[in-house]
Design a protein around this motif. Structure first.
Motif, PDB file in Angstrom:
ATOM      1  N   GLY A  39       0.766  -1.236   0.000  1.00  8.61           N
ATOM      2  CA  GLY A  39       0.000   0.000   0.000  1.00  8.61           C
ATOM      3  C   GLY A  39       0.796   1.285   0.000  1.00  8.61           C
ATOM      4  N   TYR A  40       2.118   1.220   0.047  1.00  7.65           N
ATOM      5  CA  TYR A  40       2.909   2.451  -0.012  1.00  7.65           C
ATOM      6  C   TYR A  40       3.302   2.690  -1.467  1.00  7.65           C
ATOM      7  CZ  TYR A  40       5.847   6.296   1.379  1.00  7.65           C
ATOM      8  OH  TYR A  40       6.376   7.568   1.543  1.00  7.65           O
ATOM      9  N   ILE A  41       2.480   3.479  -2.154  1.00  5.95           N
ATOM     10  CA  ILE A  41       2.694   3.770  -3.568  1.00  5.95           C
ATOM     11  C   ILE A  41       3.129   5.231  -3.672  1.00  5.95           C
ATOM     12  CG2 ILE A  41       1.669   3.771  -5.873  1.00  5.95           C
ATOM     13  CD1 ILE A  41      -0.378   1.704  -4.744  1.00  5.95           C
ATOM     14  N   PRO A  42       4.412   5.452  -3.918  1.00  3.76           N
ATOM     15  CA  PRO A  42       4.923   6.822  -3.868  1.00  3.76           C
ATOM     16  C   PRO A  42       4.559   7.681  -5.075  1.00  3.76           C
ATOM     17  CG  PRO A  42       6.685   5.318  -4.450  1.00  3.76           C
ATOM     18  CD  PRO A  42       5.467   4.475  -4.172  1.00  3.76           C
ATOM     19  N   ASP A  43       4.587   8.994  -4.819  1.00  5.35           N
ATOM     20  CA  ASP A  43       4.401   9.989  -5.868  1.00  5.35           C
ATOM     21  C   ASP A  43       5.749  10.441  -6.427  1.00  5.35           C
ATOM     22  OD1 ASP A  43       1.425  10.570  -5.483  1.00  5.35           O
ATOM     23  OD2 ASP A  43       2.225  10.846  -3.455  1.00  5.35           O
ATOM     24  N   ARG A  44       6.761  10.349  -5.582  1.00  2.00           N
ATOM     25  CA  ARG A  44       8.109  10.799  -5.956  1.00  2.00           C
ATOM     26  C   ARG A  44       9.104   9.776  -5.429  1.00  2.00           C
ATOM     27  NH1 ARG A  44       8.333  16.039  -3.648  1.00  2.00           N
ATOM     28  NH2 ARG A  44       7.238  16.686  -5.511  1.00  2.00           N
ATOM     29  N   VAL A  45      10.083   9.439  -6.267  1.00  6.43           N
ATOM     30  CA  VAL A  45      11.129   8.488  -5.885  1.00  6.43           C
ATOM     31  C   VAL A  45      12.481   9.142  -6.102  1.00  6.43           C
ATOM     32  CG1 VAL A  45      12.206   6.260  -6.375  1.00  6.43           C
ATOM     33  CG2 VAL A  45       9.708   6.474  -6.459  1.00  6.43           C
ATOM     34  N   TYR A  46      13.306   9.085  -5.085  1.00 10.37           N
ATOM     35  CA  TYR A  46      14.700   9.511  -5.194  1.00 10.37           C
ATOM     36  C   TYR A  46      15.556   8.255  -5.288  1.00 10.37           C
ATOM     37  CZ  TYR A  46      13.585  14.175  -3.254  1.00 10.37           C
ATOM     38  OH  TYR A  46      13.082  15.424  -3.017  1.00 10.37           O
ATOM     39  N   ILE A  47      16.452   8.232  -6.255  1.00  7.68           N
ATOM     40  CA  ILE A  47      17.454   7.170  -6.333  1.00  7.68           C
ATOM     41  C   ILE A  47      18.810   7.840  -6.147  1.00  7.68           C
ATOM     42  CG2 ILE A  47      18.490   5.302  -7.651  1.00  7.68           C
ATOM     43  CD1 ILE A  47      16.053   5.339  -9.486  1.00  7.68           C
ATOM     44  N   GLY A  72      -1.148   2.610 -11.660  1.00  4.74           N
ATOM     45  CA  GLY A  72      -1.913   3.805 -11.991  1.00  4.74           C
ATOM     46  C   GLY A  72      -1.292   5.085 -11.475  1.00  4.74           C
ATOM     47  N   LYS A  73      -0.010   5.068 -11.166  1.00  6.90           N
ATOM     48  CA  LYS A  73       0.653   6.233 -10.584  1.00  6.90           C
ATOM     49  C   LYS A  73       1.704   6.769 -11.543  1.00  6.90           C
ATOM     50  CE  LYS A  73       0.397   7.387  -6.669  1.00  6.90           C
ATOM     51  NZ  LYS A  73      -0.140   8.373  -5.790  1.00  6.90           N
ATOM     52  N   LYS A  74       1.581   8.035 -11.876  1.00  6.75           N
ATOM     53  CA  LYS A  74       2.623   8.725 -12.642  1.00  6.75           C
ATOM     54  C   LYS A  74       3.589   9.287 -11.609  1.00  6.75           C
ATOM     55  CE  LYS A  74       0.792   8.153 -16.676  1.00  6.75           C
ATOM     56  NZ  LYS A  74       1.209   6.969 -17.368  1.00  6.75           N
ATOM     57  N   VAL A  75       4.781   8.760 -11.620  1.00  9.06           N
ATOM     58  CA  VAL A  75       5.746   9.073 -10.570  1.00  9.06           C
ATOM     59  C   VAL A  75       6.855   9.972 -11.102  1.00  9.06           C
ATOM     60  CG1 VAL A  75       7.197   7.054 -10.978  1.00  9.06           C
ATOM     61  CG2 VAL A  75       7.122   8.047  -8.712  1.00  9.06           C
ATOM     62  N   GLN A  76       7.350  10.798 -10.217  1.00 13.57           N
ATOM     63  CA  GLN A  76       8.512  11.621 -10.520  1.00 13.57           C
ATOM     64  C   GLN A  76       9.728  10.881  -9.951  1.00 13.57           C
ATOM     65  OE1 GLN A  76       8.642  15.312  -8.335  1.00 13.57           O
ATOM     66  NE2 GLN A  76       9.872  16.297  -9.913  1.00 13.57           N
ATOM     67  N   VAL A  77      10.690  10.510 -10.813  1.00 17.36           N
ATOM     68  CA  VAL A  77      11.901   9.819 -10.378  1.00 17.36           C
ATOM     69  C   VAL A  77      13.067  10.796 -10.488  1.00 17.36           C
ATOM     70  CG1 VAL A  77      13.460   7.872 -10.759  1.00 17.36           C
ATOM     71  CG2 VAL A  77      11.003   7.593 -11.175  1.00 17.36           C
ATOM     72  N   LEU A  78      13.709  11.039  -9.359  1.00 15.37           N
ATOM     73  CA  LEU A  78      14.857  11.947  -9.297  1.00 15.37           C
ATOM     74  C   LEU A  78      16.107  11.147  -8.972  1.00 15.37           C
ATOM     75  CD1 LEU A  78      13.044  14.606  -7.123  1.00 15.37           C
ATOM     76  CD2 LEU A  78      13.459  14.748  -9.576  1.00 15.37           C
ATOM     77  N   ARG A  79      17.154  11.360  -9.750  1.00 18.49           N
ATOM     78  CA  ARG A  79      18.416  10.660  -9.505  1.00 18.49           C
ATOM     79  C   ARG A  79      19.461  11.670  -9.057  1.00 18.49           C
ATOM     80  NH1 ARG A  79      19.672   8.472 -14.958  1.00 18.49           N
ATOM     81  NH2 ARG A  79      18.032   9.866 -15.609  1.00 18.49           N
ATOM     82  N   GLU A  80      20.215  11.271  -8.046  1.00 18.22           N
ATOM     83  CA  GLU A  80      21.310  12.111  -7.580  1.00 18.22           C
ATOM     84  C   GLU A  80      22.530  11.227  -7.349  1.00 18.22           C
ATOM     85  OE1 GLU A  80      22.500  15.309  -4.141  1.00 18.22           O
ATOM     86  OE2 GLU A  80      20.389  15.000  -4.618  1.00 18.22           O
ATOM     87  N   ARG A  81      23.658  11.665  -7.866  1.00 22.41           N
ATOM     88  CA  ARG A  81      24.894  10.891  -7.749  1.00 22.41           C
ATOM     89  C   ARG A  81      25.553  11.146  -6.400  1.00 22.41           C
ATOM     90  NH1 ARG A  81      29.789  12.471 -10.484  1.00 22.41           N
ATOM     91  NH2 ARG A  81      31.325  10.993  -9.787  1.00 22.41           N
TER      92      ARG A  81
END
Length: 169
Positions: A39-47, A72-81
């Motif tokens: 049930g934890y479906i994120p809106d934003r993901v940081y990698i 059914g979730k349009k997610v924002q994926v942010l990557r940081e090195r």
């Protein structure tokens, strides 16, 4: 790579998921897959991508987008090195993301499943200090399955826990 501090801030709290690369791609996706199944479906993901794993970060961003799209979730994926051997700077970067998200009133989860010990240690200290909402860990009893997709790992051999609930009560 970072938007203008999420210029159009939503009135609703977002679910934010923070993870990091490790020595394999599957633990990154499988930890998130386990969280979504619970049930934890994120809106934003940081990698947070360790140096030398940039290609993994690109591939994982696509996998994560595909997985969450299936929910059914349009997610924002942010990557940081981050630098694997630079524990202090890596910890500060992870902490900064947590602080920004908590300041915006968002629900923050960090998944420590895939990360290397030094990076995970920094992340856990930050999570404790910044009072994140969840600290997820997908424990596998048998590492022979660690490079399989989540549904192909026998459920009796895997345990998904929220360490904040289990340990930090």
């Amino acid at each position: 790579m970072w938007p203008d501090h999420y210029a159009a801030r939503s009135e609703m709290a977002l679910k934010v998921y923070i993870t990091m690369t490790g020595i394999s791609r599957w633990p990154v996706l499988n930890g998130l897959w386990a969280a979504t199944c619970r049930g934890y479906i994120p809106d934003r993901v940081y990698i947070f991508v360790t140096q030398g794993r940039e290609r993994d970060g690109e591939i994982l961003a696509g996998w994560i987008t595909t997985l969450l799209d299936s929910y059914g979730k349009k997610v924002q994926v942010l990557r940081e090195r981050i630098e694997e051997g630079e524990f202090a700077s890596s910890g500060r970067r992870i902490t900064a993301a947590m602080e920004r998200e908590r300041a915006d009133g968002n629900e923050v989860a960090i998944d420590i499943t895939p990360g290397r010990k030094a990076i995970v240690s920094s992340a856990l200290i930050s999570a404790w200090q910044k009072q994140v909402d969840h600290v997820f860990y997908l424990y596998l009893e048998d590492m022979r399955n660690s490079n399989n997709p989540y549904p192909m790992i026998p459920y009796r051999l895997q345990h998904f826990v929220d360490l904040k609930e289990e340990v930090w009560k």
